[in-house]
Design a protein around this motif. Structure first.
Motif, PDB file in Angstrom:
ATOM      1  N   SER A 178      44.823  38.686  38.800  1.00  0.00           N
ATOM      2  CA  SER A 178      44.499  39.366  40.508  1.00  0.00           C
ATOM      3  C   SER A 178      45.422  38.638  41.154  1.00  0.00           C
ATOM      4  O   SER A 178      45.962  38.309  42.700  1.00  0.00           O
ATOM      5  CB  SER A 178      43.117  38.307  40.058  1.00  0.00           C
TER       6      SER A 178
ATOM      7  N   ASN B 113      41.392  44.136  34.928  1.00  0.00           N
ATOM      8  CA  ASN B 113      42.553  43.467  34.282  1.00  0.00           C
ATOM      9  C   ASN B 113      43.389  44.640  34.482  1.00  0.00           C
ATOM     10  O   ASN B 113      44.504  44.727  33.110  1.00  0.00           O
ATOM     11  CB  ASN B 113      42.969  42.315  33.392  1.00  0.00           C
TER      12      ASN B 113
ATOM     13  N   SER C 146      47.488  41.663  30.399  1.00  0.00           N
ATOM     14  CA  SER C 146      47.310  40.521  29.172  1.00  0.00           C
ATOM     15  C   SER C 146      46.719  39.407  30.590  1.00  0.00           C
ATOM     16  O   SER C 146      47.447  39.525  31.138  1.00  0.00           O
ATOM     17  CB  SER C 146      47.690  40.173  28.525  1.00  0.00           C
ATOM     18  N   GLY C 147      46.451  38.487  29.548  1.00  0.00           N
ATOM     19  CA  GLY C 147      46.078  37.183  30.376  1.00  0.00           C
ATOM     20  C   GLY C 147      44.930  36.607  31.330  1.00  0.00           C
ATOM     21  O   GLY C 147      44.442  37.758  31.625  1.00  0.00           O
ATOM     22  N   ARG C 148      44.848  35.783  32.075  1.00  0.00           N
ATOM     23  CA  ARG C 148      43.607  35.352  33.513  1.00  0.00           C
ATOM     24  C   ARG C 148      44.458  35.393  34.337  1.00  0.00           C
ATOM     25  O   ARG C 148      43.122  34.481  35.762  1.00  0.00           O
ATOM     26  CB  ARG C 148      42.657  34.213  33.053  1.00  0.00           C
ATOM     27  N   THR C 149      45.810  35.626  35.266  1.00  0.00           N
ATOM     28  CA  THR C 149      46.520  35.453  36.078  1.00  0.00           C
ATOM     29  C   THR C 149      46.521  36.793  36.598  1.00  0.00           C
ATOM     30  O   THR C 149      47.276  37.264  37.549  1.00  0.00           O
ATOM     31  CB  THR C 149      48.062  34.727  35.805  1.00  0.00           C
TER      32      THR C 149
ATOM     33  N   ASN D  73      40.495  44.404  39.090  1.00  0.00           N
ATOM     34  CA  ASN D  73      40.982  42.723  38.871  1.00  0.00           C
ATOM     35  C   ASN D  73      39.876  41.921  37.716  1.00  0.00           C
ATOM     36  O   ASN D  73      39.980  40.678  36.728  1.00  0.00           O
ATOM     37  CB  ASN D  73      40.757  41.537  40.187  1.00  0.00           C
TER      38      ASN D  73
END
Length: 123
Positions: free
Chosen positions: A30, A77, A25-28, A74
């Motif tokens: 990468s 995710n 989960s999340g946008r980080t 990426n």
């Protein structure tokens, strides 16, 4: 931290294949290096494979080299573990984990872990 959910485990005969997936989960995503670890009953957790966040460099424990392949997407995710030529000794609960450390083979360096997925290889 990221939330991690593994899938793809199951029962397979020796010599067979499975592909494990780990969705983050999340946008980080990468910004994390990712690893796979496994723990068999009565044994300590052991490192299986890892892939770095920047260059995508991969690392494997000797017992799976040439049989397992770790990869990441990426955009989705997701990190994968393709497992071929499975052996009964590969039977374990497999966990994916995320880290910002450079010490990718050390479980203590990972700060986010999934619940795990069971892999059972019959002889």
């Amino acid at each position: 931290q990221v939330q991690l959910v593994e899938s793809g485990g199951g029962l397979v005969q020796a010599g067979g294949s499975l592909r494990l997936s780990c969705a983050a989960s999340g946008r980080t995503f990468s910004s994390y290096s990712m690893g796979w670890f496994r723990q068999a009953p009565g044994k300590e957790r052991e490192f299986v494979a890892a892939i770095s966040r920047s260059t995508g460099t991969t690392y494997y424990t000797d017992s799976v080299k040439g049989r397992f392949t770790i990869s990441r997407d990426n955009i989705k995710n997701t990190v994968y573990l393709q497992m071929n030529s499975l052996k009964p000794e590969d039977t374990a609960v497999y966990h994916c984990a995320a880290t910002r450390s450079t010490l990718l083979t050390r479980g203590g360096q990972y700060d986010s872990w999934g619940q795990g997925t069971q892999v059972t290889v019959s002889s």
